[in-house]
Design a protein around this motif. Sequence first.
Motif, PDB file in Angstrom:
ATOM      1  N   SER A  70       0.203  -1.484  -0.189  1.00  0.00           N
ATOM      2  CA  SER A  70      -0.146   0.226  -0.093  1.00  0.00           C
ATOM      3  C   SER A  70       0.924   1.223   0.028  1.00  0.00           C
ATOM      4  O   SER A  70       1.688   1.739   0.176  1.00  0.00           O
ATOM      5  N   THR A  71       0.671   2.195  -0.391  1.00  0.00           N
ATOM      6  CA  THR A  71       0.966   3.413  -0.224  1.00  0.00           C
ATOM      7  C   THR A  71       0.818   4.379   1.110  1.00  0.00           C
ATOM      8  O   THR A  71      -0.323   3.826   1.915  1.00  0.00           O
ATOM      9  N   GLY A  94       8.126   3.992  -8.968  1.00  0.00           N
ATOM     10  CA  GLY A  94       7.314   3.526  -9.533  1.00  0.00           C
ATOM     11  C   GLY A  94       5.701   5.178  -8.272  1.00  0.00           C
ATOM     12  O   GLY A  94       5.178   5.363  -8.473  1.00  0.00           O
ATOM     13  N   MET A  95       6.588   4.642  -7.197  1.00  0.00           N
ATOM     14  CA  MET A  95       5.609   5.637  -6.002  1.00  0.00           C
ATOM     15  C   MET A  95       5.773   6.955  -6.112  1.00  0.00           C
ATOM     16  O   MET A  95       4.523   7.814  -5.738  1.00  0.00           O
ATOM     17  N   GLY A 103       6.223   8.528  -8.950  1.00  0.00           N
ATOM     18  CA  GLY A 103       5.695   8.504 -10.661  1.00  0.00           C
ATOM     19  C   GLY A 103       4.136   8.403 -10.051  1.00  0.00           C
ATOM     20  O   GLY A 103       2.970   9.527 -10.644  1.00  0.00           O
ATOM     21  N   HIS A 104       3.551   7.521  -9.545  1.00  0.00           N
ATOM     22  CA  HIS A 104       2.422   7.382  -8.778  1.00  0.00           C
ATOM     23  C   HIS A 104       1.279   8.717  -7.739  1.00  0.00           C
ATOM     24  O   HIS A 104       0.468   9.304  -8.229  1.00  0.00           O
ATOM     25  N   ARG A 105       2.214   9.372  -6.932  1.00  0.00           N
ATOM     26  CA  ARG A 105       2.060  10.878  -6.355  1.00  0.00           C
ATOM     27  C   ARG A 105       1.832  12.175  -7.536  1.00  0.00           C
ATOM     28  O   ARG A 105       1.117  12.697  -7.425  1.00  0.00           O
ATOM     29  N   ARG A 106       2.862  11.835  -8.402  1.00  0.00           N
ATOM     30  CA  ARG A 106       2.752  13.185  -9.242  1.00  0.00           C
ATOM     31  C   ARG A 106       1.685  12.740 -10.136  1.00  0.00           C
ATOM     32  O   ARG A 106       1.102  13.476 -10.723  1.00  0.00           O
ATOM     33  N   GLN A 107       0.982  11.285 -10.513  1.00  0.00           N
ATOM     34  CA  GLN A 107       0.217  11.528 -11.034  1.00  0.00           C
ATOM     35  C   GLN A 107      -1.184  12.054 -10.142  1.00  0.00           C
ATOM     36  O   GLN A 107      -1.789  11.866 -10.920  1.00  0.00           O
ATOM     37  N   ARG A 108      -1.110  12.038  -9.149  1.00  0.00           N
ATOM     38  CA  ARG A 108      -2.526  11.499  -8.042  1.00  0.00           C
ATOM     39  C   ARG A 108      -2.760  13.246  -7.849  1.00  0.00           C
ATOM     40  O   ARG A 108      -3.329  14.058  -8.229  1.00  0.00           O
ATOM     41  N   GLN A 115      -4.068  14.349 -11.001  1.00  0.00           N
ATOM     42  CA  GLN A 115      -5.761  13.979 -11.479  1.00  0.00           C
ATOM     43  C   GLN A 115      -6.032  15.179 -10.671  1.00  0.00           C
ATOM     44  O   GLN A 115      -7.861  16.073 -11.165  1.00  0.00           O
ATOM     45  N   TYR A 120     -10.462   7.057  -6.338  1.00  0.00           N
ATOM     46  CA  TYR A 120     -10.265   6.115  -6.042  1.00  0.00           C
ATOM     47  C   TYR A 120     -11.605   5.163  -5.867  1.00  0.00           C
ATOM     48  O   TYR A 120     -11.867   4.694  -4.974  1.00  0.00           O
TER      49      TYR A 120
END
Length: 290
Positions: free
Chosen positions: A174-175, A220-221, A223-228, A231, A251
């Motif tokens: 999980s994040t 990857g984490m 990148g995930h935060r930047r994607q959030r 959004q 979500y």
Amino acid sequence: MDLPEQPWPTGLAQQLEPLVRRVLAPNPSPFTYTGTETYIIGSGGELAVIDPGPNDPAHIAALMAAIRPARVTAICCTHTHRDHSPAAAPLKALTGAEIAGCAPLVLDALGPRGDVPFDATYAPDRVLVDGEQLRGPGWTLTAVATPGHTSNHLCFALEESGALFTGDHVMGWSTSVVSPPDGDMAAYMASLEKLHAREDRVYYPAHGDQIDKPRQLVRGMIGHRRQRERQILKLLGAGEGEIAAMVPRMYKGLDRKLWPAAGQSILAHLIELQQRGVVVRDGDFWALAS
């Protein structure tokens, strides 16, 4: 995320590598996965314990069974959420070891982590700063400051093996929840960049399985935060400025019980964007800066 099928190795001392054993505490939850994982460091007569976990008699008994007949010289806590540090005091009483690790921190039990507020009993004998070390026969632990999930969060690097004990900062299942006012997204992202620049061989988080490709996961984490963030900016651009409305759109499929935690992470992103002058706030409504 669904929990793995039982049985789990609760209370068992699992040998992960020559200097590392792990004991799972009996405190599973949507935030702790199968429970808090306490790590025992060393193979000789003097050991360290990382994240002793909850003040649960069965867990403390399992730790003592794994420790004896050796001696514990250091009890290290990554941070002071109540699923990580409360066993430090009773373990110190049983072993005489010093509590050395993160700084004390107590906030009101508000928000999505009301099940695991900060530990008011945590009283370290020694607060470690970034780069400070603890040593025992055959092992060296280096404190790595990683604020973000909490302002007092530390990781611990085992110099002899290239392992990093990441607490709640990086987990594979999980994040991490970044929950204001203490959780800070700018600090969290800086801490991720800091770990990505390191060359640790393996991560041992406080919840979930070990991470065998740590730099890949951290990349990857980030990148995930930047994607959030993208959004959030897209929703703001469409006129959606309330966090409660953003959560189900960002979500999809998330258990509703976890929506408050997701909302706190969105808030952390928005505060960081506000600090950069990208967004503005009017009460509970957020908008792109003009």
